[in-house]
Design a protein around this motif. Structure first.
Motif, PDB file in Angstrom:
ATOM      1  N   UNK A 242       0.806  -1.291   0.085  1.00 45.83           N
ATOM      2  CA  UNK A 242       0.060   0.001   0.036  1.00 45.83           C
ATOM      3  C   UNK A 242       0.835   1.323  -0.130  1.00 45.83           C
ATOM      4  N   UNK A 243       1.955   1.302   0.862  1.00 46.10           N
ATOM      5  CA  UNK A 243       2.861   2.375   0.702  1.00 46.10           C
ATOM      6  C   UNK A 243       3.363   2.644  -0.573  1.00 46.10           C
ATOM      7  N   UNK A 244       3.985   1.580  -1.170  1.00 47.56           N
ATOM      8  CA  UNK A 244       4.528   1.678  -2.550  1.00 47.56           C
ATOM      9  C   UNK A 244       3.521   2.360  -3.714  1.00 47.56           C
ATOM     10  N   UNK A 245       2.030   1.739  -3.284  1.00 48.22           N
ATOM     11  CA  UNK A 245       1.098   2.273  -4.395  1.00 48.22           C
ATOM     12  C   UNK A 245       0.733   3.670  -4.186  1.00 48.22           C
ATOM     13  N   UNK A 246       0.500   4.090  -2.901  1.00 45.31           N
ATOM     14  CA  UNK A 246      -0.029   5.455  -2.711  1.00 45.31           C
ATOM     15  C   UNK A 246       1.224   6.467  -3.027  1.00 45.31           C
ATOM     16  N   UNK A 247       2.692   5.922  -2.863  1.00 43.16           N
ATOM     17  CA  UNK A 247       3.578   6.794  -3.088  1.00 43.16           C
ATOM     18  C   UNK A 247       3.649   6.949  -4.660  1.00 43.16           C
ATOM     19  N   UNK A 248       3.239   6.041  -5.478  1.00 40.76           N
ATOM     20  CA  UNK A 248       3.070   6.183  -6.868  1.00 40.76           C
ATOM     21  C   UNK A 248       2.170   7.004  -7.364  1.00 40.76           C
ATOM     22  N   UNK A 249       1.076   7.093  -6.675  1.00 39.63           N
ATOM     23  CA  UNK A 249       0.049   7.850  -6.916  1.00 39.63           C
ATOM     24  C   UNK A 249       0.276   9.391  -6.436  1.00 39.63           C
ATOM     25  N   UNK A 250       1.005   9.466  -5.391  1.00 43.39           N
ATOM     26  CA  UNK A 250       1.458  10.939  -4.997  1.00 43.39           C
ATOM     27  C   UNK A 250       2.104  11.487  -5.882  1.00 43.39           C
ATOM     28  N   UNK A 252       2.698  10.693  -9.174  1.00 41.69           N
ATOM     29  CA  UNK A 252       2.083  10.789 -10.602  1.00 41.69           C
ATOM     30  C   UNK A 252       1.072  12.356 -10.496  1.00 41.69           C
ATOM     31  N   UNK A 253       0.233  12.234  -9.451  1.00 43.79           N
ATOM     32  CA  UNK A 253      -0.589  13.524  -9.300  1.00 43.79           C
ATOM     33  C   UNK A 253      -0.106  14.614  -8.352  1.00 43.79           C
ATOM     34  N   UNK A 254       0.993  14.557  -8.131  1.00 47.46           N
ATOM     35  CA  UNK A 254       1.795  15.911  -7.467  1.00 47.46           C
ATOM     36  C   UNK A 254       1.017  16.092  -6.229  1.00 47.46           C
TER      37      UNK A 254
END
Length: 272
Positions: A242-250, A252-254
């Motif tokens: 989940x940490x890696x997933x949310x970091x990737x969204x963060x 990408x979406x700034x």
């Protein structure tokens, strides 16, 4: 600025709440949708020690797999440790979002993470959602996975693989022959004992799941199914994913947020 609502909108694209099993209480449990978030903590369980960890780290949002409120309380008194924890979350303005069986069912979610960890490839959904549900790119939604090991191996070797991954001294095993060579394996994170018939119907030789019930284990054994039970805490694999997933969204979406995994071990059981 990033708000809880923005996070929820993004999470819903990956793992809609409608994918939950029956009336599972997923979604936002604490906080306001327009609340700004800056520091996110991922966890399997929301327990008092995790809340204290969040406070110490300055986290204002917790993303958990297990719902923090399974049953609605009849009253709110801080004499009760669980409700005292609720009060602490509110006092410190910490939002809590929970993704449970919808994360279990999601393609690329909990059960895909577990299958990958155990070396199970060419997977399919074990328990499809009803009515039949598919992602926009055609992937089937449902809990559990079934596939094959790259090479056949003995049951005892697969047991050691599971133990090593979770850093466990021991696991519960239901098996008539620990030296049996196996290749077709099913996995369902958490309490999956009630779905063992689906594993059998799809040709599983081994079923990896938690919380195997005593009498159900007898039935599994009689049916010729080997079961490896590393405990419900097997789902703690979700924290780093989940940490890696949310970091990737963060990225990408700034989003101006930091994300980290809880270091607390919330398994109530100890092997001695």
């Amino acid at each position: 600025m990033t708000t809880i609502q923005q996070f929820m909108d993004r999470f819903e694209r990956f793992c809609p709440e409608t994918w939950r099993y029956h009336e599972d209480p997923v979604g936002l449990h604490f906080g306001k949708r327009d609340q700004e978030i800056h520091h996110i903590l991922t966890t399997l369980d929301v327990r008092p020690e995790v809340v204290d960890e969040a406070i110490e780290l300055g986290c204002d949002f917790i993303v958990a797999h297990h719902p923090v409120i399974f049953h609605r309380p009849n009253d709110l008194t801080e004499d009760d440790p669980q409700q005292a924890m609720y009060a602490k979350l509110i006092r410190h303005h910490i939002g809590v979002y929970c993704a449970h069986t919808n994360l279990d069912a999601a393609p690329g979610g909990m059960n895909d993470w577990l299958a990958e960890a155990y070396g199970i490839i060419d997977t399919e959904v074990l328990v499809p959602n009803e009515p039949a549900t598919f992602t926009e790119d055609g992937k089937r939604v449902g809990m559990g996975r079934i596939g094959r090991l790259v090479e056949p191996m003995r049951v005892r070797a697969l047991v050691e693989r599971v133990k090593a991954y979770h850093h466990l001294e021991g696991v519960r095993v239901v098996s008539a022959d620990l030296d049996q060579m196996v290749q077709r394996v099913a996995v369902l994170g958490g309490d999956g004992g009630s779905f063992y018939h689906e594993a059998l119907a799809q040709g599983a030789e081994v079923y990896i799941t938690g919380d195997a019930y005593y009498h159900t284990a007898h039935d599994m054994l009689a049916a010729g199914l080997t079961v490896i039970d590393p405990g419900h805490h097997m789902e703690s694999i979700c924290k780093d994913h989940l940490t890696a997933l949310i970091q990737s969204w963060a990225q990408k979406d700034h989003w101006q947020v930091t994300v980290r995994s809880s270091i607390m071990n919330t398994d109530p059981f100890t092997f001695l």
